[in-house]
Design a protein around this motif. Structure first.
Motif, PDB file in Angstrom:
ATOM      1  N   VAL A  64      20.219 -10.356 -15.723  1.00  0.00           N
ATOM      2  CA  VAL A  64      19.853  -9.118 -15.041  1.00  0.00           C
ATOM      3  C   VAL A  64      18.766  -9.435 -14.026  1.00  0.00           C
ATOM      4  O   VAL A  64      17.825 -10.172 -14.325  1.00  0.00           O
ATOM      5  CB  VAL A  64      19.344  -8.057 -16.046  1.00  0.00           C
ATOM      6  N   ARG A  65      18.914  -8.907 -12.834  1.00  0.00           N
ATOM      7  CA  ARG A  65      17.879  -9.074 -11.812  1.00  0.00           C
ATOM      8  C   ARG A  65      16.878  -7.931 -11.952  1.00  0.00           C
ATOM      9  O   ARG A  65      17.236  -6.754 -11.819  1.00  0.00           O
ATOM     10  CB  ARG A  65      18.490  -9.069 -10.410  1.00  0.00           C
ATOM     11  N   VAL A  66      15.629  -8.275 -12.239  1.00  0.00           N
ATOM     12  CA  VAL A  66      14.563  -7.293 -12.414  1.00  0.00           C
ATOM     13  C   VAL A  66      13.786  -7.216 -11.103  1.00  0.00           C
ATOM     14  O   VAL A  66      13.187  -8.213 -10.672  1.00  0.00           O
ATOM     15  CB  VAL A  66      13.626  -7.674 -13.578  1.00  0.00           C
ATOM     16  N   VAL A  67      13.799  -6.084 -10.477  1.00  0.00           N
ATOM     17  CA  VAL A  67      13.091  -5.864  -9.213  1.00  0.00           C
ATOM     18  C   VAL A  67      11.775  -5.162  -9.517  1.00  0.00           C
ATOM     19  O   VAL A  67      11.768  -4.071 -10.092  1.00  0.00           O
ATOM     20  CB  VAL A  67      13.938  -5.027  -8.238  1.00  0.00           C
ATOM     21  N   THR A  68      10.688  -5.792  -9.170  1.00  0.00           N
ATOM     22  CA  THR A  68       9.366  -5.210  -9.372  1.00  0.00           C
ATOM     23  C   THR A  68       8.942  -4.510  -8.083  1.00  0.00           C
ATOM     24  O   THR A  68       8.699  -5.158  -7.057  1.00  0.00           O
ATOM     25  CB  THR A  68       8.332  -6.293  -9.744  1.00  0.00           C
ATOM     26  N   ALA A  69       8.888  -3.201  -8.128  1.00  0.00           N
ATOM     27  CA  ALA A  69       8.550  -2.405  -6.940  1.00  0.00           C
ATOM     28  C   ALA A  69       7.140  -1.845  -7.115  1.00  0.00           C
ATOM     29  O   ALA A  69       6.937  -0.867  -7.838  1.00  0.00           O
ATOM     30  CB  ALA A  69       9.562  -1.278  -6.753  1.00  0.00           C
ATOM     31  N   ARG A  70       6.169  -2.457  -6.442  1.00  0.00           N
ATOM     32  CA  ARG A  70       4.786  -1.988  -6.515  1.00  0.00           C
ATOM     33  C   ARG A  70       4.564  -0.930  -5.440  1.00  0.00           C
ATOM     34  O   ARG A  70       4.911  -1.120  -4.264  1.00  0.00           O
ATOM     35  CB  ARG A  70       3.817  -3.146  -6.317  1.00  0.00           C
ATOM     36  N   VAL A  71       4.022   0.165  -5.848  1.00  0.00           N
ATOM     37  CA  VAL A  71       3.827   1.288  -4.933  1.00  0.00           C
ATOM     38  C   VAL A  71       2.769   0.919  -3.891  1.00  0.00           C
ATOM     39  O   VAL A  71       1.729   0.357  -4.215  1.00  0.00           O
ATOM     40  CB  VAL A  71       3.396   2.545  -5.703  1.00  0.00           C
ATOM     41  N   ARG A  72       3.075   1.267  -2.639  1.00  0.00           N
ATOM     42  CA  ARG A  72       2.121   1.058  -1.538  1.00  0.00           C
ATOM     43  C   ARG A  72       1.569   2.409  -1.096  1.00  0.00           C
ATOM     44  O   ARG A  72       2.320   3.371  -0.929  1.00  0.00           O
ATOM     45  CB  ARG A  72       2.802   0.357  -0.364  1.00  0.00           C
ATOM     46  N   TYR A  73       0.245   2.467  -0.909  1.00  0.00           N
ATOM     47  CA  TYR A  73      -0.432   3.716  -0.565  1.00  0.00           C
ATOM     48  C   TYR A  73      -1.069   3.572   0.816  1.00  0.00           C
ATOM     49  O   TYR A  73      -1.628   2.523   1.149  1.00  0.00           O
ATOM     50  CB  TYR A  73      -1.511   4.051  -1.596  1.00  0.00           C
ATOM     51  N   LYS A  74      -0.969   4.618   1.587  1.00  0.00           N
ATOM     52  CA  LYS A  74      -1.567   4.664   2.933  1.00  0.00           C
ATOM     53  C   LYS A  74      -2.742   5.616   2.916  1.00  0.00           C
ATOM     54  O   LYS A  74      -2.624   6.770   2.500  1.00  0.00           O
ATOM     55  CB  LYS A  74      -0.529   5.125   3.950  1.00  0.00           C
ATOM     56  N   THR A  75      -3.889   5.113   3.338  1.00  0.00           N
ATOM     57  CA  THR A  75      -5.095   5.943   3.359  1.00  0.00           C
ATOM     58  C   THR A  75      -5.586   6.075   4.796  1.00  0.00           C
ATOM     59  O   THR A  75      -5.421   5.168   5.619  1.00  0.00           O
ATOM     60  CB  THR A  75      -6.204   5.329   2.493  1.00  0.00           C
ATOM     61  N   VAL A  76      -6.199   7.213   5.085  1.00  0.00           N
ATOM     62  CA  VAL A  76      -6.765   7.485   6.417  1.00  0.00           C
ATOM     63  C   VAL A  76      -8.203   7.936   6.222  1.00  0.00           C
ATOM     64  O   VAL A  76      -8.460   8.892   5.487  1.00  0.00           O
ATOM     65  CB  VAL A  76      -5.953   8.573   7.155  1.00  0.00           C
ATOM     66  N   ASP A  77      -9.150   7.234   6.858  1.00  0.00           N
ATOM     67  CA  ASP A  77     -10.551   7.616   6.714  1.00  0.00           C
ATOM     68  C   ASP A  77     -10.921   8.672   7.736  1.00  0.00           C
ATOM     69  O   ASP A  77     -10.070   9.157   8.515  1.00  0.00           O
ATOM     70  CB  ASP A  77     -11.453   6.390   6.830  1.00  0.00           C
ATOM     71  N   ALA A  78     -12.199   9.067   7.777  1.00  0.00           N
ATOM     72  CA  ALA A  78     -12.661  10.141   8.654  1.00  0.00           C
ATOM     73  C   ALA A  78     -12.509   9.781  10.120  1.00  0.00           C
ATOM     74  O   ALA A  78     -12.340  10.670  10.979  1.00  0.00           O
ATOM     75  CB  ALA A  78     -14.123  10.477   8.339  1.00  0.00           C
ATOM     76  N   GLU A  79     -12.540   8.500  10.440  1.00  0.00           N
ATOM     77  CA  GLU A  79     -12.435   8.096  11.842  1.00  0.00           C
ATOM     78  C   GLU A  79     -10.991   7.888  12.271  1.00  0.00           C
ATOM     79  O   GLU A  79     -10.728   7.492  13.398  1.00  0.00           O
ATOM     80  CB  GLU A  79     -13.226   6.796  12.052  1.00  0.00           C
ATOM     81  N   GLY A  80     -10.070   8.139  11.373  1.00  0.00           N
ATOM     82  CA  GLY A  80      -8.662   8.007  11.718  1.00  0.00           C
ATOM     83  C   GLY A  80      -8.076   6.634  11.488  1.00  0.00           C
ATOM     84  O   GLY A  80      -6.917   6.376  11.841  1.00  0.00           O
ATOM     85  N   ASN A  81      -8.856   5.727  10.893  1.00  0.00           N
ATOM     86  CA  ASN A  81      -8.337   4.380  10.598  1.00  0.00           C
ATOM     87  C   ASN A  81      -7.463   4.421   9.335  1.00  0.00           C
ATOM     88  O   ASN A  81      -7.782   5.096   8.358  1.00  0.00           O
ATOM     89  CB  ASN A  81      -9.498   3.398  10.393  1.00  0.00           C
TER      90      ASN A  81
END
Length: 579
Positions: free
Chosen positions: A163-180
């Motif tokens: 069985v092929r086990v695919v490890t999918a790690r969640v990616r999160y996008k953050t935006v600071d006060a300056e828009g970065n």
């Protein structure tokens, strides 16, 4: 002539003395040749037995032995008041007479007689209906009706799949006060084989095939290749070593420390070949010899240790800090662990005594083996020794399920007279065979020299007569090395010893070794280092009950570890019998 007679008489006397000396020398040479011929004949009988009949130390004419020494054994039984105790035949649970008129007991699987019912097995069922084409046409025309089925079962094999086990790690996008913006990926849980393509279940399967079943890695390599997933044996070896090293410093180390509190440790060792390190300077070299030593601590753990050199100092280091009974054969390498401070200073001045007292317990099966060899060589003394020792085994086995205090009382009352009579008989026979070399003298000398440790089992009802538990544990090594032949290096042998320890201990506690190893590979990187004993097979059932089954079932991911440590000082409710 009269004057020459004294000289002639002196000459004749000298010739007669020389002839007498020559005759004495020839008679001595003849006796030596006869003794040598007898020893060779005994060795030939023993070799023929082990080569062409069986290596098992069974007695083919056991009934004949009983008849031959029936009077002697009745006399001993009457003296020990055991007459009729050991001779009662076991009762059969099945009183149904067979066709030949003889009674038959129930089968070992308790299913009675007849074909095995495969419907009781917890496996997937595939139903195949077989119909008659001609009759089916008549059924369609309404001329014939179906009237049920006649069912039988067969056991089929379905090839396992990967069985092929695919490890999918969640990616999160953050935006600071300056828009970065910033991208954060979920952390990867710790693993025993980070970056490897092997999931815990595959690693456990490889270890079980190699360690548990004795499958060499080149055959596993061939198996993977036939499945279309080529993995070379070097990679398999690295996986096995990394996991074994991880277990050695965590779970197995905790098991060893816990074993030092055991009541009795049975131990034995067997050799193993170690592949030499390749070198351009030395060229091709033969394998060197190492040893696997096993330690069976009560009914708790079976531990394996690799010894580069099997000597007293190395084995003394393994038992340092342990006080209690040690059951071993009479091999000289075990002598140092029983030495007191003064004796240890004389034999090994560089070793410091640990202040612990270890009491040696002998093995009656090793004593029996010498008498069996003498009996195979047609020795009457060997045959009588087998009968006498057999009665001791027979009596002791008749109350093995009783409490230790009761066993100790019964041994004192019934077995001790037989043991005392045996050693008195050994002393009598030693005087008759002290000048003869051969298996008979060897058996008598061994029994006499080991008298003290062979009678040690009278001290406590928990002690057993033989060291067979440790020898059975070593059988996995002895059978496996016929296939995999050698270990790649001393480091590989040490990691292999850790894997042998876990597989043997899992079997001791009736666990599925492969599933246990899979769970262990998942848990060791996440588990607190000071609580590794909780993962030992002795406590695994209780530990697993505290874990989330759904989390443990996954091949990778975080697992919630119980905050409260498990009470490892308490003995599990159901102790399995020794394997």
């Amino acid at each position: 002539m009269l004057a020459s007679m004294p000289e002639l008489a002196e000459l004749l006397n000298a010739e007669r003395a020389a002839s007498s000396q020559r005759i004495a020398d020839l008679e001595k040479e003849r006796d030596n040749l006869r003794a040598s011929h007898e020893r060779l004949r005994q060795e030939l009988e023993l070799f023929k037995r082990r080569l062409f009949i069986a290596k098992a130390e069974r007695v083919d004419d056991a009934r004949q032995l009983e008849l031959e020494f029936a009077a002697k054994m009745r006399e001993l039984d009457a003296m020990a008041k055991t007459l009729g105790i050991a001779q009662e035949p076991p009762k059969s649970d099945d009183d149904t007479p067979a066709k030949d008129g003889k009674r038959r007991g129930k089968r070992a699987n308790n299913r009675g007689t007849g074909r095995r019912d495969l419907g009781e097995l917890p496996i997937e069922e595939v139903r195949i209906e077989i119909a008659d084409p001609h009759l089916e046409e008549l059924v369609a025309k309404g001329k014939v009706q179906r009237h049920g089925f006649e069912e039988t079962s067969k056991l089929a094999h379905r090839r396992a799949s990967k069985v092929r086990v695919v490890t999918a790690r969640v990616r999160y996008k953050t935006v600071d006060a300056e828009g970065n913006t910033d991208i954060i990926t979920a952390a990867m849980p710790p693993e025993m084989l980070p970056g490897s393509i092997a999931a815990p279940s595959l690693s456990a399967h490889i270890i079980m095939e190699n360690i548990g079943k004795g499958m060499p890695l080149f055959r596993l390599e061939d198996s993977f290749d036939r499945e279309g997933i080529p993995i070379d044996r070097g990679t398999l070896s690295r996986w096995k070593k990394l996991i074994g090293d991880g277990f050695a410093v965590t779970v197995v180390k905790a098991m060893h420390l816990h074993a030092l509190g055991a009541f009795c440790i049975s131990t034995d060792a067997t050799g193993v070949c170690i592949q030499p390190i390749a070198s351009h300077e030395k060229g091709r070299q033969p394998c060197k010899k190492g040893h696997f030593l096993t330690m069976l601590a009560d009914r708790d753990h079976i531990l394996f240790e690799y010894l580069e050199k099997e000597n007293g100092k190395t084995i003394h280091g393994l038992f340092r800090g342990y006080s209690g009974y040690v059951q071993a054969d009479a091999k000289s390498v075990f002598n140092l662990i029983f030495a007191d401070a003064g004796e240890l200073e004389k034999k090994a001045p560089d070793l410091e005594h640990d202040g612990c007292e270890r009491v040696e317990v002998g093995c009656w099966y090793h004593a029996r083996r010498r008498f069996w060899e003498a009996a195979v060589a047609k020795s009457h003394v060997g045959r009588e020794g087998l009968v006498r020792i057999g009665r001791i085994f027979e009596l002791d086995a008749s109350w093995k399920d009783k409490p230790p205090s009761e066993i100790k009382r019964l041994r004192e009352q019934y077995v001790r007279p037989h043991v005392q009579s045996f050693f008195e008989w050994v002393e009598e026979q030693r005087l008759l065979f002290k000048s003869e070399r051969g298996y008979t003298r060897t058996a008598l000398e061994y029994a006499n020299n080991q008298k003290g440790v062979l009678t040690r089992f009278f001290d406590d009802g928990r002690l057993v007569l033989t060291n067979n538990g440790a020898e059975r544990a070593l059988k996995s090594v002895a059978l496996g090395r016929k296939a995999w032949l050698f270990c790649g290096s001393d480091d590989h042998a040490k990691s292999t010893a850790a894997l042998f320890s876990l597989v043997a201990s899992a079997r001791l506690h009736r666990l599925d070794p492969e599933e246990y190893l899979r769970c262990l590979i998942r848990l060791v990187p996440l588990w607190p280092e000071d609580r590794m004993l909780e993962l030992a097979p002795l406590f695994w059932v209780r530990t697993r009950a505290r874990l989330d089954a759904a989390e443990l079932e996954k091949e990778i991911g975080w697992i919630a570890i119980p905050k409260e440590p498990l009470d490892t000082s308490a003995t599990p409710e159901e102790q399995p019998s020794t394997c």
